[in-house]
Design a protein around this motif. Structure first.
Motif, PDB file in Angstrom:
ATOM      1  N   VAL A 223     -67.630 -16.398 -48.249  1.00 19.35           N
ATOM      2  CA  VAL A 223     -67.579 -17.322 -49.379  1.00 19.35           C
ATOM      3  C   VAL A 223     -68.348 -18.620 -49.134  1.00 19.35           C
ATOM      4  O   VAL A 223     -69.262 -18.966 -49.875  1.00 19.35           O
ATOM      5  CB  VAL A 223     -66.105 -17.681 -49.724  1.00 19.35           C
TER       6      VAL A 223
ATOM      7  N   LEU B 294     -62.601 -17.971 -57.975  1.00 21.48           N
ATOM      8  CA  LEU B 294     -63.675 -17.831 -56.998  1.00 21.48           C
ATOM      9  C   LEU B 294     -64.869 -17.131 -57.631  1.00 21.48           C
ATOM     10  O   LEU B 294     -66.027 -17.559 -57.487  1.00 21.48           O
ATOM     11  CB  LEU B 294     -63.144 -17.024 -55.807  1.00 21.48           C
TER      12      LEU B 294
ATOM     13  N   LEU C  84     -59.553 -20.607 -52.641  1.00 23.98           N
ATOM     14  CA  LEU C  84     -59.200 -20.018 -51.344  1.00 23.98           C
ATOM     15  C   LEU C  84     -57.781 -20.400 -50.934  1.00 23.98           C
ATOM     16  O   LEU C  84     -57.045 -19.578 -50.373  1.00 23.98           O
ATOM     17  CB  LEU C  84     -60.185 -20.480 -50.263  1.00 23.98           C
TER      18      LEU C  84
ATOM     19  N   ALA D 255     -64.062 -23.728 -55.359  1.00 22.97           N
ATOM     20  CA  ALA D 255     -64.030 -22.477 -54.602  1.00 22.97           C
ATOM     21  C   ALA D 255     -63.036 -22.586 -53.458  1.00 22.97           C
ATOM     22  O   ALA D 255     -62.275 -21.648 -53.203  1.00 22.97           O
ATOM     23  CB  ALA D 255     -65.420 -22.153 -54.069  1.00 22.97           C
TER      24      ALA D 255
END
Lengths: 306, 327
Positions: A84, B305, A103, A99
């Motif tokens: 990622v 994400l 996570l 992002a």
């Protein structure tokens, strides 16, 4: 107020500061070298603590548990970096925040799924249990003293790593000019993975060490993460020295504030109101410290970049 | 009308027709769910002014959401116990009147945004993110450790506050109030974005140096945007507290900041209806996935994400194309 209590609280503040340093060092390295803001750093702390608790539960060995924490956090860090984080280096900070926030959700709920919602306990090993008497007659838990020692050794090791080794040279070069060191033949993506895993391992170790004095539970990483943010804002982003100074400042301010402010308010208020007001203000004290540092030096105590 | 415009119209139509249908079908839970989505959308619309228009990545908007919530909680709890907030030097009593509470919430969160913004805007980039996060956290810990208003347990308000001429305990009437506020704020935001101030702010986001050379101060533009943004989120906080009839330090928590940001991103940054679409989607996901699995946050995380990595521009960006956003 006795001097003994004060001395004990100073040691507690140091211990908190040293543990914050382990968190902040990883954050500030990752930001300094890769320009990445990583909210999921607290999840790596949590992974370290859970790995330690699980291994200690299975084998009964505290040292094995610490090794497991280091290995699990480093592995999780390397994996996340390759899957990622790597895609985020060229993005703006907003994308990085989101992002890594995603996570956190994944890591926290994943851990809850595997280990359940109840906290785990990690015991202090027998050879580190109990208090010892320091010069001046201060009784202090041996384990906490060991934490301070381990943290100082790691801080020293980190300074040597950065200033004396080939990897350290590459890290410093990466902070200054990543295109140039890539052009000079350094495998930049491998370097990034190593730096990220190193930061993750430090966070995991901190999680395991603190896990033995607190309970190991989902969400334990985020309060520490935010304190570590305060630390690196005070110290200056990208500076390991700043992280150490900032961490100890924050640790001492937080611990001593909780002790001294209620006592200070008690001088001119009635006791219960002083206790309430004092502890409420004490909980804000490190943020006030941060605001003051920012007013005086907007890039932190040791920060170079604007 | 372009595709984004049609999409916005469809969203508005949905926000009107779904609760009306639920009212007719006697499904108060769905009305409450829609109300929650509309309140959270309002919080997102507030953040979007700082984030989308001003380019200020604030991870501390829970501070204003919480201040709005506590403005309601404190005023209503004093009215509930008939215990004045302050007697000297002049008498201030609690109130159960929504318009007064909104006014107090907006002013209080505006003042907080002024203080937090004035300090935070001295920095930029990552520093700004971390500092706003830290200030939010500061208020969170303050709310937890301040015993006067419930501390960690929060405050319950037994009867929803009143609005002249309406029965606010009736879900559809309360929804009407929330929806009207959301519409008004959306209208004002659209006007704001096209006003000289909005244009200058947008310019400051794209090139602060050029804005400075024409004689405008980016700092003042941003501070103004931050204050307006905080006021709207504070108003949403007061409504959210009224919806739940409960305030707790959770409103201040950094997860709340993260969620408000998720609304904006899910829908699409800097799009007028982005936060509305995002909040509706969030509530829908919470409801649907939450029914499927206790661990629905994993799926939310994965979805978020994927959107960040592969679908920049959010849902509106996916449906309406990229060209529309003034980026």
């Amino acid at each position: 107020m006795s001097t003994l209590l004060l001395a004990e609280q100073v040691l507690n503040g140091l211990q908190l500061g040293i543990m914050l340093f382990l968190m902040a060092a990883g954050l500030t390295l990752v930001f300094g070298v890769m320009g990445l803001i990583n909210l999921a750093h607290g999840s790596l702390y949590m992974i370290g603590a859970f790995a330690a608790a699980a291994v200690a539960g299975a084998t009964g060995s505290f040292l094995l548990a610490l090794m497991a924490a280091l290995a699990a956090a480093a592995a999780a860090g390397a994996l996340v970096e390759m899957l990622v984080i790597r895609r985020l280096y060229d993005r703006d900070h907003l994308d990085q925040v989101l992002a890594t926030f995603a996570l956190i959700l994944i890591f926290s709920e994943g851990t809850r799924w595997v280990f359940g919602s109840f906290p785990l306990y990690l015991n202090i090993p027998d050879y580190l249990a109990g208090p010892i008497t320091l010069p001046g007659g201060i009784q202090y838990p041996l384990y906490r003293l060991t934490l301070i020692g381990i943290g100082l050794v790691i801080a020293l090791g980190l300074f040597l790593l950065i200033s004396r080794t080939r990897l350290g040279i590459q890290i410093r070069a990466g902070e200054n000019d990543r295109e140039m060191i890539a052009a000079l033949g350094v495998d930049i993506s491998k370097l990034y993975t190593i730096v990220f895993a190193l930061g993750a391992a430090l966070a995991g170790l901190a999680g395991a060490l603190v896990g033995a004095i607190q309970s190991v539970q989902v969400g334990m990483g985020e309060p520490v993460l935010i304190l570590a943010f305060v630390v690196i804002v005070i110290g200056g982003i990208g500076s390991i020295k700043g992280a150490l100074v900032g961490a100890i400042l924050v640790g001492l301010t937080d611990t001593l504030g909780g002790l001294l402010l209620p006592a200070l308010f008690a001088q001119f208020m009635e006791a219960s109101a002083a206790q309430g007001m004092g502890s409420a203000l004490a909980s804000m004290l490190i943020y006030i410290l941060m605001a003051v540092v920012l007013v005086v030096r907007p890039t932190g105590l040791y920060g170079a970049r604007a | 009308m372009n595709r984004e415009g049609m999409l916005n119209a469809a969203v508005l139509l949905g926000l009107i027709s779904v609760p009306l249908w639920a009212w007719a079908a006697d499904e108060p839970f769905i009305i409450t769910l829609t109300t929650k989505a509309a309140v959270l959308a309002l919080a997102g619309v507030g953040l979007n002014i700082a984030l989308g228009l001003g380019g200020l990545v604030s991870l501390g908007h829970a501070a204003f959401f919480g201040i709005g919530g506590y403005a309601m909680g404190i005023l209503a709890s004093h009215a509930q116990t008939f215990d004045p907030i302050m007697e000297a030097p002049f008498l201030i009593e609690g109130t159960k009147s929504m318009p007064v509470i909104w006014l107090v919430a907006v002013i209080a969160s505006g003042l907080a945004a002024l203080a937090i913004g004035a300090l935070s805007l001295r920095t930029s980039g990552v520093y700004f993110i971390m500092i706003t996060l830290a200030f939010g956290q500061m208020l969170y810990f303050f709310a937890i450790s301040w015993p006067a208003y419930g501390g960690e347990d929060g405050l319950s308000i037994y009867v929803r506050n009143g609005f002249p001429g309406l029965n606010t305990l009736d879900p559809i009437q309360f929804y009407g109030i929330v929806f009207a506020i959301l519409l008004a704020v959306l209208f004002l935001t659209a006007r704001l974005a096209r006003s000289p101030f909005g244009l200058a702010l947008n310019a400051a986001r794209q090139s602060a140096v050029r804005v400075e050379t024409v004689g405008l101060s980016p700092y003042r533009l941003r501070l103004m945007a931050f204050v307006i943004s905080g006021m709207i989120t504070g108003l949403a906080g007061a409504l959210f507290a009224d919806l739940n009839r409960f305030v707790s330090p959770t409103m201040f928590s950094w997860q709340t900041s993260g969620e408000i940001m998720i609304f904006v991103i899910l829908g699409g940054v800097a799009r007028l209806f982005g936060p509305v679409v995002g909040a509706v989607l969030f509530i829908l996901l919470e409801h649907l996935l939450g029914g499927l699995s206790d661990f629905w946050h994993i799926y939310l995380g994965l979805l978020l994400l994927l959107i960040v990595l592969f679908a920049r521009g959010g849902v509106i960006g996916l449906l309406a194309g990229r060209g529309v956003a003034h980026d």
